[in-house]
Design an enzyme around this catalytic site. Structure first.
Site, short mmCIF file in Angstrom:
data_model
loop_
_atom_site.label_atom_id
_atom_site.label_comp_id
_atom_site.label_asym_id
_atom_site.label_seq_id
_atom_site.Cartn_x
_atom_site.Cartn_y
_atom_site.Cartn_z
N GLY A 1 0.84 -1.20 0.00
CA GLY A 1 0.00 0.00 0.00
C GLY A 1 0.88 1.25 0.00
N SER B 1 6.47 -4.61 -2.01
CA SER B 1 6.06 -3.29 -2.44
C SER B 1 6.30 -2.30 -1.29
CB SER B 1 4.60 -3.32 -2.90
OG SER B 1 4.24 -2.15 -3.57
N TRP B 2 5.28 -1.57 -0.83
CA TRP B 2 5.47 -0.75 0.36
C TRP B 2 5.93 -1.61 1.54
CZ3 TRP B 2 6.49 3.21 3.19
CH2 TRP B 2 6.14 3.21 4.55
N ASP C 1 7.78 -5.68 -13.70
CA ASP C 1 7.10 -4.92 -12.65
C ASP C 1 7.04 -3.46 -13.09
OD1 ASP C 1 6.38 -3.49 -10.34
OD2 ASP C 1 7.49 -4.84 -9.01
N HIS D 1 4.23 -7.02 -10.85
CA HIS D 1 4.44 -6.56 -9.48
C HIS D 1 3.80 -7.46 -8.43
CE1 HIS D 1 5.17 -3.62 -6.32
NE2 HIS D 1 3.89 -3.66 -5.97
#
Length: 300
Positions: A32, A99-100, A250, A278
């Site tokens: 996120g 990711s985050w 990605d 991703h």
């Protein structure tokens, strides 16, 4: 086991444990920011071996207050991870984030390296200015111009504003109709490009609000990191066994991010998945991540 942990006067986090209650601890840090955990995220770990801990970060999904930006920074979240570890009576754990979640994993492990046994990182996001611009100015827009045009139909920048500024203005404003439209456009942009072939599932209204508000808040504030901080301080975690998984295609997080991280953590195992984007659920990414958790299981 599940419950809520009060981490401040304002915030309470939803957390859950599954798998082996006396197994090797592992914590899942979702992406996120603002998205929250899903049931499927449990499946990356052998439940007979691991004590799997998942939680929704501040303002995300089941944590309260919903979509709150107050006292919501990277370093608040890092301290929350420590509070949860202490609450659960865990001395050290494997940290898994994509990711985050990779940004948060690096931030946490660089502050508390003595609490991390292994790192599994996917879809590397380093929180630098160039990373933000790739996704919200120029980069991903050139690969998905059709989807990017839908994003541009959202809040229009005023004089001196970036797209991030204009979305932030509306997402933190009082016009609920405009806010929901902006939230859907922000989240649809990312989720429509998250997989190599198929689009990700659109978020429901409540999830779109928390995802877009919190993510925009972090991006606008450069993830509350100094420029280049995570690469600069990577030497602090060079001794921790680390696996990096990154999809060759990605579009959300450039492959170069993983390559640059590998260069400053030379002992890390970099797995480039040749036919993946991703998402952790792209088949090659999922297989590589399960291989990583199983590999660290065997080495124990």
């Amino acid at each position: 086991n599940s419950g809520f942990l009060k981490v401040s006067d304002l915030h309470s986090l939803y957390y859950e444990e599954c798998g082996n209650p006396v197994g090797v601890p592992a914590v899942m840090l979702h992406g996120g920011p603002g998205s929250g955990c899903s049931d499927e995220m449990r499946q990356f770990f052998d439940p007979a071996y691991y004590r799997i801990v998942l939680f929704d970060q501040r303002g995300a999904k089941r944590s309260t207050p919903h979509a709150s930006l107050e006292a919501n920074t990277t370093w608040d979240l890092v301290d929350d991870i420590e509070k949860l570890r202490t609450h659960l009576g865990i001395e050290k754990w494997l940290v898994f984030g994509g990711s985050w979640g990779s940004t948060l994993s690096l931030s946490y492990s660089q502050k508390y390296p003595e609490r991390v046994t292994h790192l599994i990182l996917r879809g590397i996001f380093l929180g630098r200015d160039e990373d933000n611009k790739w996704l919200y100015e120029y980069g991903a827009s050139e690969i998905y111009p059709d989807t990017w045009d839908e994003f541009l139909k959202g809040p229009k920048p005023l004089a001196g504003e970036t797209y991030i500024d204009s979305y932030y203005r509306v997402l933190t404003g009082t016009d609920e109709v405009a806010k929901l439209d902006a939230a859907k456009r922000w989240s649809n942009w990312e989720f429509s490009i998250i997989m190599l072939v198929n689009e990700g599932k659109p978020l429901d209204d409540q999830s779109a609000i928390s995802f877009s508000r919190i993510e925009c808040h972090y991006i606008k504030n450069n993830c509350f990191l100094e420029e280049g901080q995570l690469l600069r301080d990577a030497h602090k975690i060079a001794h921790i066994p680390t696996t990096i998984v990154h999809g060759r295609y990605d579009v959300i997080c450039s492959m170069r991010n993983a390559w640059e991280l590998k260069k400053v953590i030379p002992n890390a195992n970099l797995v480039i998945t040749p036919r993946a984007g991703h998402s952790m659920f792209d088949p090659e990414n999922a297989e590589a991540l399960v291989d990583a958790t199983n590999g660290y299981r065997i080495k124990e």
